[in-house]
Every structure is written in C-alpha cells, then in structure tokens.
Write a protein that holds these residues in place. Structure first.
Motif, PDB file in Angstrom:
ATOM      1  N   LEU A   1      37.686 -26.561  27.944  1.00 42.12           N
ATOM      2  CA  LEU A   1      36.533 -25.575  28.794  1.00 42.12           C
ATOM      3  C   LEU A   1      36.339 -26.633  30.021  1.00 42.12           C
ATOM      4  O   LEU A   1      36.031 -27.600  30.284  1.00 42.12           O
ATOM      5  N   ARG A   2      36.714 -25.839  31.261  1.00 39.59           N
ATOM      6  CA  ARG A   2      36.802 -26.520  32.759  1.00 39.59           C
ATOM      7  C   ARG A   2      35.418 -26.280  33.141  1.00 39.59           C
ATOM      8  O   ARG A   2      34.876 -27.187  33.832  1.00 39.59           O
ATOM      9  N   ARG A   3      34.851 -25.030  32.804  1.00 46.01           N
ATOM     10  CA  ARG A   3      33.329 -24.915  33.602  1.00 46.01           C
ATOM     11  C   ARG A   3      32.877 -23.845  32.880  1.00 46.01           C
ATOM     12  O   ARG A   3      33.367 -22.832  32.320  1.00 46.01           O
ATOM     13  N   GLN A   4      31.555 -24.230  32.470  1.00 41.70           N
ATOM     14  CA  GLN A   4      30.567 -23.165  31.851  1.00 41.70           C
ATOM     15  C   GLN A   4      30.095 -22.272  32.869  1.00 41.70           C
ATOM     16  O   GLN A   4      29.642 -22.697  33.862  1.00 41.70           O
ATOM     17  N   LEU A   5      30.099 -20.758  32.466  1.00 36.77           N
ATOM     18  CA  LEU A   5      29.631 -19.876  33.451  1.00 36.77           C
ATOM     19  C   LEU A   5      28.530 -19.098  32.896  1.00 36.77           C
ATOM     20  O   LEU A   5      27.825 -18.132  33.505  1.00 36.77           O
ATOM     21  N   SER A   6      27.920 -19.398  31.773  1.00 35.73           N
ATOM     22  CA  SER A   6      26.598 -18.702  31.171  1.00 35.73           C
ATOM     23  C   SER A   6      25.439 -19.541  31.044  1.00 35.73           C
ATOM     24  O   SER A   6      25.587 -20.975  30.974  1.00 35.73           O
ATOM     25  N   ASN A   7      24.354 -18.941  31.104  1.00 37.25           N
ATOM     26  CA  ASN A   7      23.074 -19.756  30.594  1.00 37.25           C
ATOM     27  C   ASN A   7      23.309 -20.180  29.073  1.00 37.25           C
ATOM     28  O   ASN A   7      22.680 -21.381  28.882  1.00 37.25           O
ATOM     29  N   SER A   8      23.686 -19.521  28.363  1.00 36.99           N
ATOM     30  CA  SER A   8      23.974 -19.922  26.729  1.00 36.99           C
ATOM     31  C   SER A   8      25.163 -21.102  26.757  1.00 36.99           C
ATOM     32  O   SER A   8      26.101 -21.056  27.516  1.00 36.99           O
ATOM     33  N   GLY A   9      24.979 -22.067  25.967  1.00 35.06           N
ATOM     34  CA  GLY A   9      25.635 -23.283  25.801  1.00 35.06           C
ATOM     35  C   GLY A   9      27.175 -22.967  25.121  1.00 35.06           C
ATOM     36  O   GLY A   9      27.254 -21.858  24.345  1.00 35.06           O
ATOM     37  N   CYS A  10      28.143 -23.508  25.584  1.00 36.13           N
ATOM     38  CA  CYS A  10      29.439 -23.415  25.252  1.00 36.13           C
ATOM     39  C   CYS A  10      29.864 -24.809  24.689  1.00 36.13           C
ATOM     40  O   CYS A  10      29.990 -25.934  25.250  1.00 36.13           O
ATOM     41  N   TRP A  11      29.806 -24.711  23.126  1.00 35.50           N
ATOM     42  CA  TRP A  11      30.245 -25.922  22.230  1.00 35.50           C
ATOM     43  C   TRP A  11      31.233 -25.690  21.376  1.00 35.50           C
ATOM     44  O   TRP A  11      31.189 -24.658  20.573  1.00 35.50           O
ATOM     45  N   GLU A  12      32.186 -26.359  21.764  1.00 30.26           N
ATOM     46  CA  GLU A  12      33.426 -26.291  20.735  1.00 30.26           C
ATOM     47  C   GLU A  12      33.193 -26.500  19.516  1.00 30.26           C
ATOM     48  O   GLU A  12      32.739 -27.310  19.041  1.00 30.26           O
TER      49      GLU A  12
ATOM     50  N   GLY B   1      44.368 -16.815  20.306  1.00 31.52           N
ATOM     51  CA  GLY B   1      43.799 -16.743  21.492  1.00 31.52           C
ATOM     52  C   GLY B   1      42.412 -17.780  21.579  1.00 31.52           C
ATOM     53  O   GLY B   1      42.338 -18.503  20.620  1.00 31.52           O
ATOM     54  N   ILE B   2      41.482 -17.544  22.546  1.00 30.53           N
ATOM     55  CA  ILE B   2      40.330 -18.013  22.544  1.00 30.53           C
ATOM     56  C   ILE B   2      39.280 -17.205  21.994  1.00 30.53           C
ATOM     57  O   ILE B   2      39.257 -16.019  22.436  1.00 30.53           O
ATOM     58  N   TRP B   3      38.367 -17.566  21.478  1.00 29.00           N
ATOM     59  CA  TRP B   3      36.955 -17.038  21.031  1.00 29.00           C
ATOM     60  C   TRP B   3      35.912 -17.716  21.553  1.00 29.00           C
ATOM     61  O   TRP B   3      35.716 -18.729  21.704  1.00 29.00           O
ATOM     62  N   VAL B   4      34.772 -16.687  21.881  1.00 32.68           N
ATOM     63  CA  VAL B   4      33.510 -16.968  22.201  1.00 32.68           C
ATOM     64  C   VAL B   4      32.275 -16.281  21.567  1.00 32.68           C
ATOM     65  O   VAL B   4      32.649 -15.362  20.958  1.00 32.68           O
ATOM     66  N   ASP B   5      31.476 -17.063  21.533  1.00 34.03           N
ATOM     67  CA  ASP B   5      29.995 -16.431  20.620  1.00 34.03           C
ATOM     68  C   ASP B   5      28.930 -16.820  21.245  1.00 34.03           C
ATOM     69  O   ASP B   5      28.968 -17.685  21.955  1.00 34.03           O
ATOM     70  N   GLU B   6      27.716 -16.092  20.837  1.00 37.75           N
ATOM     71  CA  GLU B   6      26.420 -16.278  21.255  1.00 37.75           C
ATOM     72  C   GLU B   6      26.082 -16.393  22.865  1.00 37.75           C
ATOM     73  O   GLU B   6      25.412 -17.417  23.057  1.00 37.75           O
ATOM     74  N   GLY B   7      26.875 -15.656  23.182  1.00 35.95           N
ATOM     75  CA  GLY B   7      26.817 -15.664  24.961  1.00 35.95           C
ATOM     76  C   GLY B   7      27.422 -16.633  25.696  1.00 35.95           C
ATOM     77  O   GLY B   7      27.260 -16.642  27.128  1.00 35.95           O
ATOM     78  N   CYS B   8      28.212 -17.645  25.027  1.00 35.50           N
ATOM     79  CA  CYS B   8      29.070 -18.437  25.871  1.00 35.50           C
ATOM     80  C   CYS B   8      29.877 -17.635  26.667  1.00 35.50           C
ATOM     81  O   CYS B   8      30.739 -16.824  26.235  1.00 35.50           O
TER      82      CYS B   8
ATOM     83  N   GLY C   1      26.545 -11.217  23.840  1.00 30.80           N
ATOM     84  CA  GLY C   1      26.073 -12.095  22.754  1.00 30.80           C
ATOM     85  C   GLY C   1      27.038 -12.106  21.615  1.00 30.80           C
ATOM     86  O   GLY C   1      26.800 -12.895  20.518  1.00 30.80           O
ATOM     87  N   ASN C   2      27.909 -11.208  21.552  1.00 31.34           N
ATOM     88  CA  ASN C   2      28.476 -11.102  20.354  1.00 31.34           C
ATOM     89  C   ASN C   2      29.864 -11.651  20.288  1.00 31.34           C
ATOM     90  O   ASN C   2      30.555 -12.230  21.325  1.00 31.34           O
ATOM     91  N   PHE C   3      30.608 -11.899  19.235  1.00 35.14           N
ATOM     92  CA  PHE C   3      31.941 -12.686  19.148  1.00 35.14           C
ATOM     93  C   PHE C   3      32.938 -11.954  19.475  1.00 35.14           C
ATOM     94  O   PHE C   3      33.076 -10.697  19.790  1.00 35.14           O
ATOM     95  N   THR C   4      33.739 -12.632  20.564  1.00 35.57           N
ATOM     96  CA  THR C   4      34.676 -11.935  21.547  1.00 35.57           C
ATOM     97  C   THR C   4      35.839 -12.871  21.592  1.00 35.57           C
ATOM     98  O   THR C   4      35.985 -14.164  21.551  1.00 35.57           O
TER      99      THR C   4
END
Length: 205
Positions: free
Chosen positions: A169-180, A190-197, A152-155
C-alpha cells in the motif's frame, strides 16, 4: 496546435502539483514536527509465526534486520492495527510512532488534539493527488493500481500476479482504514479491498 495544447496541459498539472505541495507544507506545519517513536524487536523463533502486540495506528517503520533469514514486507513480516507479525525466521527491529500520550498530536494553541486536522490534511492532499494521477474509478499505470471498495462493499481489482510478486500500500485515499489482511489483500487474481478502503497500491515484481 497539438504542441501548444500539450504545453498548456503540462503547465496546468504543474500548478496542481504546486498546490499539493503548498497544502502539504501548510497542514504538516500545524502538526507537531517531532512525533516520538518507540522501538520494538519482533522475532520469529525457530521459523515460527509470531505476533507482537503494539499499537501501530501511528505507523510502523522497518529499522533493521537482525536475523539471517530475510525480512520482506507482506511475505515474512507485516502489521495490522493490533501489532506486528513476523514469520519464517524473520527477526527485526521496528519503529512505532506514538499517536498520543507524549503530546505528539497536542496543539498548544487550542489546548486539544489536532489529529483530526492532520487526517483531514492527509485526505485532502491524497484526494488532489489521486485526481491528478488517476482520475476517478479503479485504474492502473506504471506498476501501480488504484483500487477502492465501492460503497463499502468487497471489490476486486483484476491484475495478473505471480507467486513472486508483492503488493504494498503506497497511499491510503479513503477515510476508512486500509489494513492488510483485514480490509485489503491480494492473490493471483488481483487486489481486493473491503469496508470502504481505497488506496494506491504498488506491484513489485
């Protein structure tokens, strides 16, 4: 010997892909096959940023461009859970899938909402596909990269991007939502993700 092993590996992957197809057909057949869509026109007037409030949790589909200015996802238009935004003169018509209220997720056999079953099926198929395609961890190949928010951390997933490059985003692989712009995004580093995305992203150069 190597050719034999390679042949066995190919057959195993084909069996796995067949399993994914079977699971996909199974859970989609349980869902309502004709989810309703509503149309919305969102316009950037005089080249200014404009946000059109609409529930986009069911998904957004670009229908047609109605402006002279180009509409490019992630550059001059995009969306989050609260609506659709346009900028730099982009005006277009979008289709928004209705998540409820029109029996889109209603299962007449149970008398309830089958949203959970649909989401569970999507996640199951996504997990199997991800395991076959990329294994575990964050990795990239063939213009795509899998990037996940660890615990769930910023990565950040390093990848060289130029100003002209786009990431979708081609495909979400997590339960947590991926919102640009909220739980994922990208810059020149690079690409960053956060909150479980966690998702599979495509780099368009």
């Amino acid at each position: 010997m190597r050719q034999t092993l390679r042949g066995e590996l190919i057959m195993k992957n084909l069996h796995k892909l067949a399993l994914i197809s079977a699971i996909s057909v199974g859970f989609f057949s349980q869902a309502n096959p004709a989810a309703a869509e509503s149309r919305i026109t969102c316009e950037s007037r005089q080249g200014r940023y404009n946000f059109c409030n609409v529930d986009t949790r069911g998904g957004v589909r670009f229908v047609r461009q109605i402006s002279n200015a180009q509409c490019r996802e992630g550059s001059t238009w995009g969306y989050d859970r609260n609506g659709i935004w346009v900028d730099r003169g982009c005006s277009a018509e979008f289709a928004v899938r209705d998540r409820g209220g029109n029996n889109n997720n209603y299962n007449p056999n149970t008398g309830g909402d089958n949203t959970g079953a649909i989401i569970g099926g999507v996640l199951a198929v996504g997990a199997i596909a991800a395991a076959i395609a990329s294994g575990s961890g964050n990795n990239s190949s063939d213009g795509t990269i899998t990037c996940g928010s660890e615990r769930g951390n910023f990565t950040r997933c390093p990848v060289n991007l130029s100003r002209r490059d786009r990431v979708i985003l081609r495909r979400q692989l997590s339960n947590s939502g991926c919102w640009e712009g909220s739980t994922w995004g990208y810059d020149r580093d690079g690409i960053w993700v956060d909150e479980g995305c966690r998702g599979q992203f495509e780099i368009r150069r």
